[in-house]
Enzyme design. Structure first.
Site, PDB file in Angstrom:
ATOM      1  N   LYS A  13      37.940  41.308  30.765  1.00 34.12           N
ATOM      2  CA  LYS A  13      37.057  42.266  30.092  1.00 34.12           C
ATOM      3  C   LYS A  13      35.769  42.450  30.899  1.00 34.12           C
ATOM      4  O   LYS A  13      35.358  43.571  31.210  1.00 34.12           O
ATOM      5  CB  LYS A  13      36.715  41.789  28.660  1.00 34.12           C
ATOM      6  CG  LYS A  13      37.931  41.531  27.792  1.00 34.12           C
ATOM      7  CD  LYS A  13      37.553  41.052  26.389  1.00 34.12           C
ATOM      8  CE  LYS A  13      36.855  39.701  26.333  1.00 34.12           C
ATOM      9  NZ  LYS A  13      37.709  38.552  26.688  1.00 34.12           N
ATOM     10  N   ARG A  88      35.246  40.917  17.065  1.00 29.92           N
ATOM     11  CA  ARG A  88      36.167  39.814  17.275  1.00 29.92           C
ATOM     12  C   ARG A  88      36.819  39.350  15.987  1.00 29.92           C
ATOM     13  O   ARG A  88      37.625  38.428  16.009  1.00 29.92           O
ATOM     14  CB  ARG A  88      35.349  38.655  17.832  1.00 29.92           C
ATOM     15  CG  ARG A  88      35.801  38.178  19.188  1.00 29.92           C
ATOM     16  CD  ARG A  88      34.860  37.066  19.548  1.00 29.92           C
ATOM     17  NE  ARG A  88      35.290  36.316  20.663  1.00 29.92           N
ATOM     18  CZ  ARG A  88      34.887  36.534  21.909  1.00 29.92           C
ATOM     19  NH1 ARG A  88      34.081  37.519  22.201  1.00 29.92           N
ATOM     20  NH2 ARG A  88      35.318  35.743  22.863  1.00 29.92           N
ATOM     21  N   ARG A 127      36.951  30.212  37.261  1.00 27.05           N
ATOM     22  CA  ARG A 127      35.896  31.241  37.274  1.00 27.05           C
ATOM     23  C   ARG A 127      34.523  30.657  37.633  1.00 27.05           C
ATOM     24  O   ARG A 127      34.146  29.581  37.196  1.00 27.05           O
ATOM     25  CB  ARG A 127      35.796  31.883  35.896  1.00 27.05           C
ATOM     26  CG  ARG A 127      34.559  32.776  35.757  1.00 27.05           C
ATOM     27  CD  ARG A 127      34.561  33.607  34.527  1.00 27.05           C
ATOM     28  NE  ARG A 127      34.753  32.828  33.313  1.00 27.05           N
ATOM     29  CZ  ARG A 127      34.983  33.377  32.133  1.00 27.05           C
ATOM     30  NH1 ARG A 127      35.064  34.683  32.014  1.00 27.05           N
ATOM     31  NH2 ARG A 127      35.142  32.617  31.069  1.00 27.05           N
ATOM     32  N   ARG A 160      28.947  27.766  36.654  1.00 33.87           N
ATOM     33  CA  ARG A 160      30.164  27.808  35.835  1.00 33.87           C
ATOM     34  C   ARG A 160      29.761  27.695  34.382  1.00 33.87           C
ATOM     35  O   ARG A 160      28.756  27.052  34.056  1.00 33.87           O
ATOM     36  CB  ARG A 160      31.114  26.669  36.226  1.00 33.87           C
ATOM     37  CG  ARG A 160      31.706  26.907  37.620  1.00 33.87           C
ATOM     38  CD  ARG A 160      32.679  25.855  38.077  1.00 33.87           C
ATOM     39  NE  ARG A 160      32.966  26.049  39.489  1.00 33.87           N
ATOM     40  CZ  ARG A 160      34.084  26.583  39.994  1.00 33.87           C
ATOM     41  NH1 ARG A 160      35.055  26.962  39.188  1.00 33.87           N
ATOM     42  NH2 ARG A 160      34.237  26.734  41.293  1.00 33.87           N
ATOM     43  N   ARG A 172      39.668  28.564  22.282  1.00 32.74           N
ATOM     44  CA  ARG A 172      39.271  29.984  22.313  1.00 32.74           C
ATOM     45  C   ARG A 172      40.496  30.885  22.175  1.00 32.74           C
ATOM     46  O   ARG A 172      40.456  31.913  21.504  1.00 32.74           O
ATOM     47  CB  ARG A 172      38.502  30.291  23.612  1.00 32.74           C
ATOM     48  CG  ARG A 172      37.075  29.752  23.565  1.00 32.74           C
ATOM     49  CD  ARG A 172      36.479  29.530  24.938  1.00 32.74           C
ATOM     50  NE  ARG A 172      36.413  30.716  25.759  1.00 32.74           N
ATOM     51  CZ  ARG A 172      36.209  30.687  27.076  1.00 32.74           C
ATOM     52  NH1 ARG A 172      36.054  29.529  27.702  1.00 32.74           N
ATOM     53  NH2 ARG A 172      36.146  31.806  27.751  1.00 32.74           N
TER      54      ARG A 172
HETATM   55  P1  AP5 Z   1      36.642  37.735  33.177  1.00 32.29           P
HETATM   56  O1  AP5 Z   1      36.566  39.179  33.508  1.00 32.29           O
HETATM   57  O2  AP5 Z   1      35.412  36.923  33.322  1.00 32.29           O
HETATM   58  O3  AP5 Z   1      37.326  37.534  31.752  1.00 32.29           O
HETATM   59  P2  AP5 Z   1      36.819  37.929  30.283  1.00 32.29           P
HETATM   60  O4  AP5 Z   1      37.909  38.705  29.622  1.00 32.29           O
HETATM   61  O5  AP5 Z   1      35.476  38.539  30.331  1.00 32.29           O
HETATM   62  O6  AP5 Z   1      36.840  36.478  29.646  1.00 32.29           O
HETATM   63  P3  AP5 Z   1      35.716  35.654  28.869  1.00 32.29           P
HETATM   64  O7  AP5 Z   1      36.045  34.220  29.055  1.00 32.29           O
HETATM   65  O8  AP5 Z   1      34.353  36.103  29.231  1.00 32.29           O
HETATM   66  O9  AP5 Z   1      36.074  36.075  27.409  1.00 32.29           O
HETATM   67  P4  AP5 Z   1      35.693  35.348  26.121  1.00 32.29           P
HETATM   68  O10 AP5 Z   1      36.094  36.374  25.157  1.00 32.29           O
HETATM   69  O11 AP5 Z   1      36.311  34.020  25.941  1.00 32.29           O
HETATM   70  O12 AP5 Z   1      34.156  35.000  26.323  1.00 32.29           O
HETATM   71  P5  AP5 Z   1      32.833  35.686  25.773  1.00 32.29           P
HETATM   72  O13 AP5 Z   1      31.789  35.523  26.790  1.00 32.29           O
HETATM   73  O14 AP5 Z   1      33.127  37.020  25.228  1.00 32.29           O
HETATM   74  O15 AP5 Z   1      37.802  37.102  34.108  1.00 32.29           O
HETATM   75  C1  AP5 Z   1      38.075  35.711  34.113  1.00 32.29           C
HETATM   76  C2  AP5 Z   1      38.343  35.218  35.542  1.00 32.29           C
HETATM   77  O16 AP5 Z   1      39.562  35.776  36.018  1.00 32.29           O
HETATM   78  C3  AP5 Z   1      37.272  35.612  36.565  1.00 32.29           C
HETATM   79  O17 AP5 Z   1      37.086  34.544  37.460  1.00 32.29           O
HETATM   80  C4  AP5 Z   1      37.876  36.838  37.285  1.00 32.29           C
HETATM   81  O18 AP5 Z   1      37.452  36.914  38.638  1.00 32.29           O
HETATM   82  C5  AP5 Z   1      39.369  36.566  37.185  1.00 32.29           C
HETATM   83  N1  AP5 Z   1      40.154  37.789  36.976  1.00 32.29           N
HETATM   84  C6  AP5 Z   1      39.823  38.873  36.197  1.00 32.29           C
HETATM   85  N2  AP5 Z   1      40.814  39.787  36.218  1.00 32.29           N
HETATM   86  C7  AP5 Z   1      41.789  39.274  37.037  1.00 32.29           C
HETATM   87  C8  AP5 Z   1      43.075  39.756  37.472  1.00 32.29           C
HETATM   88  N3  AP5 Z   1      43.543  40.953  37.069  1.00 32.29           N
HETATM   89  N4  AP5 Z   1      43.804  38.961  38.309  1.00 32.29           N
HETATM   90  C9  AP5 Z   1      43.336  37.757  38.716  1.00 32.29           C
HETATM   91  N5  AP5 Z   1      42.128  37.242  38.363  1.00 32.29           N
HETATM   92  C10 AP5 Z   1      41.366  37.992  37.517  1.00 32.29           C
HETATM   93  O19 AP5 Z   1      32.513  34.725  24.505  1.00 32.29           O
HETATM   94  C11 AP5 Z   1      32.163  33.376  24.685  1.00 32.29           C
HETATM   95  C12 AP5 Z   1      31.925  32.728  23.340  1.00 32.29           C
HETATM   96  O20 AP5 Z   1      30.813  33.359  22.675  1.00 32.29           O
HETATM   97  C13 AP5 Z   1      33.069  32.814  22.317  1.00 32.29           C
HETATM   98  O21 AP5 Z   1      34.032  31.784  22.499  1.00 32.29           O
HETATM   99  C14 AP5 Z   1      32.311  32.694  20.989  1.00 32.29           C
HETATM  100  O22 AP5 Z   1      31.961  31.361  20.703  1.00 32.29           O
HETATM  101  C15 AP5 Z   1      31.030  33.473  21.269  1.00 32.29           C
HETATM  102  N6  AP5 Z   1      31.145  34.906  20.921  1.00 32.29           N
HETATM  103  C16 AP5 Z   1      31.050  35.965  21.774  1.00 32.29           C
HETATM  104  N7  AP5 Z   1      31.204  37.127  21.126  1.00 32.29           N
HETATM  105  C17 AP5 Z   1      31.402  36.798  19.819  1.00 32.29           C
HETATM  106  C18 AP5 Z   1      31.648  37.564  18.639  1.00 32.29           C
HETATM  107  N8  AP5 Z   1      31.736  38.904  18.685  1.00 32.29           N
HETATM  108  N9  AP5 Z   1      31.815  36.893  17.479  1.00 32.29           N
HETATM  109  C19 AP5 Z   1      31.740  35.551  17.389  1.00 32.29           C
HETATM  110  N10 AP5 Z   1      31.514  34.758  18.472  1.00 32.29           N
HETATM  111  C20 AP5 Z   1      31.345  35.378  19.673  1.00 32.29           C
HETATM  112 MG    MG Z   2      33.551  37.896  29.740  1.00 30.25          MG
END
Ligand code: AP5
Ligand code: MG
Length: 214
Positions: A13, A88, A127, A160, A172
């Site tokens: 994402k 979410r 990552r 990280r 997660r």
């Molecule tokens: P990346 O693009 O970073 O993945 P992402 O989908 O953004 O994954 P996140 O881990 O950020 O999602 P998340 O939903 O767990 O975390 P968030 O920050 O939203 O890609 C990942 C890696 O893969 C990178 O190294 C990239 O280079 C590589 N990659 C990407 N695409 C690739 C491909 N096609 N092929 C190969 N490699 C690839 O949330 C974190 C925490 O915050 C949650 O757990 C929760 O506690 C809280 N939170 C956030 N939003 C809410 C909400 N709305 N409600 C409640 N709690 C929330």
């Molecule tokens: Mg992200």
């Protein structure tokens, strides 16, 4: 254009949102990034969110709805936004629908990035990001051209995430399947869901996105 990126942790994402920001003039609104900034600042909100995030659970709906509502009111959202990590839960999706109607915005697409669970664990544990400009990298899939130096800003301060370990990733993922996946049905009923195969290389995922977005 206003879109939602839906997908499990590590689906890409954030990676795709950063690539598409410049092309489409849409701003990335990542609730994860906003919450991590609150944790780093040691604010009240950050203190409430920290333990939940480190355990891989979801922060309360009220807190995130409040953050995103204030953010959407800012001027840069007028040219379009990409919601990354929000909504979410079904209550968050319902709150967003009300919020957008009230502010005079509409959604154009809800893009669901589908990736197999095992690939996700590998992506998350490899990552890292540039601490200066936020550019995202991966130990195997997206290495900086020169080891230890950010391609984008030349910085060498990589970091990280505290929640990027295998145990937390499993929590997660479980939270995603139990609480977030049901919102695909919510937006499916509105005819907004577009599905993308996120298992392929980063540029091929971007290709599918641009076909959808036009
Ligand atoms: P990346 O693009 O970073 O993945 P992402 O989908 O953004 O994954 P996140 O881990 O950020 O999602 P998340 O939903 O767990 O975390 P968030 O920050 O939203 O890609 C990942 C890696 O893969 C990178 O190294 C990239 O280079 C590589 N990659 C990407 N695409 C690739 C491909 N096609 N092929 C190969 N490699 C690839 O949330 C974190 C925490 O915050 C949650 O757990 C929760 O506690 C809280 N939170 C956030 N939003 C809410 C909400 N709305 N409600 C409640 N709690 C929330
Ligand atoms: Mg992200």
């Amino acid at each position: 254009m206003n879109i939602i990126f839906l997908g499990p942790p590590g689906a890409g994402k954030g990676t795709q949102a950063k690539i598409l920001e410049d092309t489409y003039g849409m701003v990335q609104l990542s609730t994860g990034d906003m919450l991590r900034a609150e944790v780093a600042a040691g604010s009240d909100l950050g203190r409430k969110a920290k333990a939940v995030m480190e355990a891989g659970g979801l922060v309360s709906d009220d807190l995130v709805i409040g953050i995103i509502s204030g953010r959407i009111d800012q001027d840069d959202c007028k040219t379009g936004f990409m919601l990354d990590g929000f909504p979410r839960t079904v209550p968050q999706a319902e709150a967003l629908d009300r919020m957008l109607a009230q502010k005079g915005y509409a959604l154009d697409h809800v893009v669901e990035l589908q990736v197999d669970d095992e690939a996700l664990v590998r992506r998350i544990t490899g990552r890292f990001t540039c601490g200066d400009c936020g550019e995202g990298y991966h130990d195997e899939f997206k290495k900086p051209a020169k080891e230890g130096v950010c391609d984008k800003c030349g910085g060498s301060n990589f970091k990280r995430r505290a929640d990027d370990n295998e145990e937390t990733v499993r929590s997660r993922l479980a939270a995603y399947h139990a609480q977030t996946a049901p919102i695909v049905g919510h937006y499916g009923r509105q005819g907004l869901v577009r599905t993308v195969d996120g298992n392929v290389a980063i540029d091929r995922v971007t290709g599918q996105m641009t076909e959808i977005l036009g």
